[in-house]
Design a protein around this motif. Structure first.
Motif, short mmCIF file in Angstrom:
data_model
loop_
_atom_site.label_atom_id
_atom_site.label_comp_id
_atom_site.label_asym_id
_atom_site.label_seq_id
_atom_site.Cartn_x
_atom_site.Cartn_y
_atom_site.Cartn_z
N ASP A 75 8.22 9.04 4.77
CA ASP A 75 9.03 8.00 4.46
C ASP A 75 8.51 6.70 4.89
N SER A 76 7.77 6.62 5.74
CA SER A 76 6.96 5.16 6.08
C SER A 76 5.95 4.88 5.44
N PHE A 79 7.59 3.51 2.20
CA PHE A 79 8.13 2.09 2.49
C PHE A 79 6.76 1.11 2.66
N SER A 131 7.62 -5.39 8.72
CA SER A 131 8.55 -4.04 8.98
C SER A 131 7.72 -2.75 8.53
N ALA A 132 7.30 -2.95 7.24
CA ALA A 132 6.83 -1.82 6.51
C ALA A 132 5.25 -1.47 7.46
N SER A 134 4.35 -2.03 10.36
CA SER A 134 4.51 -1.40 11.74
C SER A 134 5.06 -0.06 11.50
N ALA A 135 5.84 0.48 10.76
CA ALA A 135 6.40 1.66 10.33
C ALA A 135 5.03 2.34 9.83
N ALA A 138 2.89 3.17 12.76
CA ALA A 138 3.56 4.41 13.92
C ALA A 138 3.20 5.55 13.26
N MET A 139 3.63 5.87 11.93
CA MET A 139 3.30 7.14 11.17
C MET A 139 1.80 7.46 11.42
#
Length: 196
Positions: A75-76, A79, A131-132, A134-135, A138-139
């Motif tokens: 999902d990340s 995004f 935001s994208a 950063s996500a 993290a992934m």
């Protein structure tokens, strides 16, 4: 007081009690400042476009074979791709608007609408991109702790590159947002998008 002047058709011209409206005068220095400011915005828009387009391309081409993993399985990463593609399209439109403004000396939309459109969209898309990215970061870190990156290191490296390009795109969009914010402040204070 001026005396009435005779007209050719026999009438008499009377002076108007209202003051004459003078055309807005801009010096050569002011026009050069406007051109430099618009060119700087165009450079930031171009950089944003290049980095976000590259980020989207790196992400979408990250799964060349049929073996997993695929970027669309996460999902990340979906995004990251979507946010960068959206911002690339927006930046392309804004580059066109900047070129129009530099060549014509006027905005594409009415001035008030253009100023608020640029500022509002710069803010929204900058936060979307941050935001994208950063996500995606993290992934990418999570994947480093799994055997996925050991088995397919190229996938993880390309994902990291895509996320890094997205952050660079965000940086240039943030600079554009500062300049469009400056234009909003000038418009609110002076009624014009530039303070000269």
């Amino acid at each position: 007081m001026q005396s009435p002047q005779p007209l050719r058709n026999g009438g008499v011209e009377t002076p108007s009690p209202r003051p004459r409206i003078q055309a807005h005068f801009q010096s050569t220095v002011s026009l050069q400042k406007l051109r430099r400011f618009n060119t700087l915005i165009l450079v930031f828009r171009l950089a944003t476009f290049c980095f976000t387009l590259a980020a989207a391309i790196f992400m979408v081409t990250n799964s060349r074979d049929s073996n997993p993993p695929h970027w669309f399985d996460f999902d990340s990463f979906r995004f990251v791709f979507a946010a960068n593609a959206i911002v690339a399209i927006y930046s392309l439109f804004e580059m066109g608007a900047s070129v129009w403004e530099i060549s014509r000396g006027a905005t594409v939309l009415p001035e008030m609408l253009q100023v608020w459109f640029d500022f509002g969209h710069d803010q929204v898309f900058a936060y979307l991109l941050l935001s994208a990215s950063s996500a995606g970061t993290a992934m990418a870190r999570k994947l480093r702790e799994t055997p996925t990156c050991t088995a397919n290191n190229a996938f993880c490296v390309q994902s990291d590159i895509s996320v890094a390009l997205g952050f660079a795109g965000f940086l240039f969009l943030a600079f554009s947002s500062l300049l469009s914010g400056f234009r909003v402040v000038c418009f609110v204070i002076n009624g014009s998008r530039f303070h000269l």
